[in-house]
Design an enzyme around this catalytic site. Structure first.
Site, PDB file in Angstrom:
ATOM      1  CD  GLU A 249     -20.573 -15.779  -6.944  1.00 20.51           C
ATOM      2  OE1 GLU A 249     -19.154 -16.274  -7.141  1.00 20.51           O
ATOM      3  OE2 GLU A 249     -20.727 -14.921  -7.543  1.00 20.51           O
ATOM      4  CB  CYS A 269       0.333 -16.887   6.443  1.00 23.07           C
ATOM      5  SG  CYS A 269       1.863 -17.045   7.530  1.00 23.07           S
TER       6      CYS A 269
END
Ligand code: ADP
Length: 465
Positions: A249, A269
């Site tokens: 990852e 947001c």
């Protein structure tokens, strides 16, 4: 000194060496940690190997009961661990609490998912033959994790591999080993048999030799790494020598795209770094975004109401300073922030920063920032933004905001990434597969697919029936 955990024993490194951990918000020394070497790693691998014989033979249901206990204990100790995490990592306490909850969710999920590690029955092409497949645990897993989610990344890997019947040797990030040690104490308390989970903290200096050992050791079946693309590539190359499975990852730098048809309140947001905004709404978006950014309170993760903590270490801090300098030098405009905040409790605070007029030549466009810096890029058409967003080989995730249904489908399919969020910037959850493509990584974590990294599909073919 904070010890390593090898074969169920809390131990110092064989060389008696240690390294310090600092609170990035205050420079306070939080304690010394055992600095493990290759020799210690070898002991841990040996222990994991012999523990594998019993752990892999337990039924998935028996393993599930251990995993459920870990989940329960993580939740019981949620604030205790979040405190340690926030101290050594710097992130605000509520975020640290959320991360411990996130970690617990993976133990709950994989406890049950391990019980569904199904094989299959395959219709045979001839009479007297039956073909089935079974899933078997892969063996000992070497786990290497970064500082940005000190317990979340460990949990996502360890929950899956334990459920699959594997055992492990975990090397946590050198900046955040105390959270990992607190986790190891939970593992011990929950009665996980000795050697199933081993923890070997190391300094940054010792990490490469341990990585090499993991890659070359015939006793390690899988490496699971989360971290930088540079280190991931090194491990991938070295793992070739033993033809070993490696789950990676790596870097993100996700594009975040706001189309004209977006709901601006929703789109503002976010905590994204690289934000593409369509021309007609660009100025309104920047105004809203800057207003929100200016509300952010910077400070120690432990202090009430803090939204943005310190930068983890000097290396990252200097990167962020350089990155903003590079952008400004090439014509970016600093709308707010753009400077260090030297008057706080340490020298590692950076003002929440919004850059506009960012272009693809700038480092702020090309690199994952790991700091409170948003780089805003204006675009005109969908084709243009797709081309920009798909530049380069970093292909983890992409997010976009639109209320146009056709555009939603089109862009979702045309973003060349492993994960897409549409009007949604939180895609990481235990139920869903997390992972990138190209140089953002190999393999998936979480979901039913998360077990694949840690199991081998075995074919069993009966003849003469
Ligand atoms: P970051 O830049 O976010 O610190 P890294 O990839 O450098 O990301 O670090 C992630 C993890 O990889 C940490 O646990 C670190 O100690 C470890 N690490 C760093 N270099 C190596 C290496 N050569 N081999 C194995 N692990 C490494």
């Amino acid at each position: 000194m904070n010890p390593a955990y090898i074969n169920g024993v809390w131990s110092f490194s064989k060389k008696q060496d240690s390294f310090p951990v600092f609170d990035p918000a205050t420079d306070e020394n939080l304690g010394l940690v055992a600095n493990c070497t290759v020799e210690d790693a070898q002991s841990a691998i040996l222990a994991a190997n012999s523990a594998f014989l019993q752990w892999s033979k337990l039924t998935p249901k028996e393993r599930a009961s251990f995993l459920h206990k870990i989940k329960e204990e993580l939740l019981l100790q949620q604030s205790y661990i979040a405190n340690i995490l926030s101290r050594e990592n710097g992130k605000p306490l509520p975020e640290a609490m959320g991360e411990v909850g996130f970690a617990a969710s993976f133990f709950e999920w994989f406890a049950e998912e391990g019980r569904r590690a199904y094989g299959e029955h395959i219709p045979a092409p001839s009479v007297g033959k039956q073909i089935v497949t079974v899933r078997e645990p892969a063996g000992v897993v070497a786990v290497i994790t970064p500082w940005n989610f000190p317990i979340g990344m460990i949990a996502r890997k360890v929950a899956a591999l334990l459920a699959a019947g594997c055992t492990c040797v975990v090397k946590p990030a050198e900046d955040t080993p105390l959270t990992a040690i607190a986790f190891a104490k939970i593992v011990e308390k929950c009665g996980i048999p000795n050697g199933v989970f081993n923890l070997i903290p190391t300094s940054r200096e010792n990490a490469p030799s341990i990585g090499k050992l993991f890659a070359e050791s015939a006793d390690i079946s899988v490496i699971s790494f989360t971290g930088s693309t540079v280190v991931g590539k090194q491990l991938y190359l070295m793992a070739g020598s033993s033809v070993k499975r490696i789950a990676l990852e790596l870097g993100g730098n996700a594009p975040f795209i706001v189309f004209n048809q977006a709901d601006l309140a929703l789109a503002t947001c976010v905590s994204a770094n690289r934000i593409f905004v369509q021309k007609e709404i660009h100025d309104a978006f920047v105004d809203n975004f800057v207003a929100e950014t200016n509300k952010l309170k910077v400070g120690r993760g432990h202090d009430q109401g803090v939204n943005v903590g310190p930068i983890i270490n000097n290396r990252q801090f200097e990167r962020i300073v350089d990155l903003v300098y590079d952008a400004v030098n090439q014509g970016a405009h600093v709308v707010t922030g753009g400077k260090a905040l030297p008057n706080l409790s340490s020298q590692r605070f950076y003002a929440p920063t919004v850059l506009t007029k960012v272009t693809k030549e700038m480092r702020a466009f090309k690199e994952e920032i790991f700091g409170p810096v948003a780089a805003i890029i204006q675009f005109q058409t969908e084709e243009e933004v797709l081309q920009l967003a798909n530049e380069g080989n970093i292909r983890l995730a992409g997010y976009f905001y639109t209320n146009d249904l056709r555009q939603a489908w089109r862009v979702a399919r045309n973003l060349k990434v492993g994960m897409v969020g549409i009007n949604d910037s939180l895609v990481s959850t235990c139920e869903a597969p997390f992972g990138g493509v190209r140089q953002s990584g190999v393999g998936k974590e979480g979901s039913k697919h998360g077990l694949d990294e840690y199991t081998n599909l075995k074919l069993i073919s009966f003849g003469g029936l």
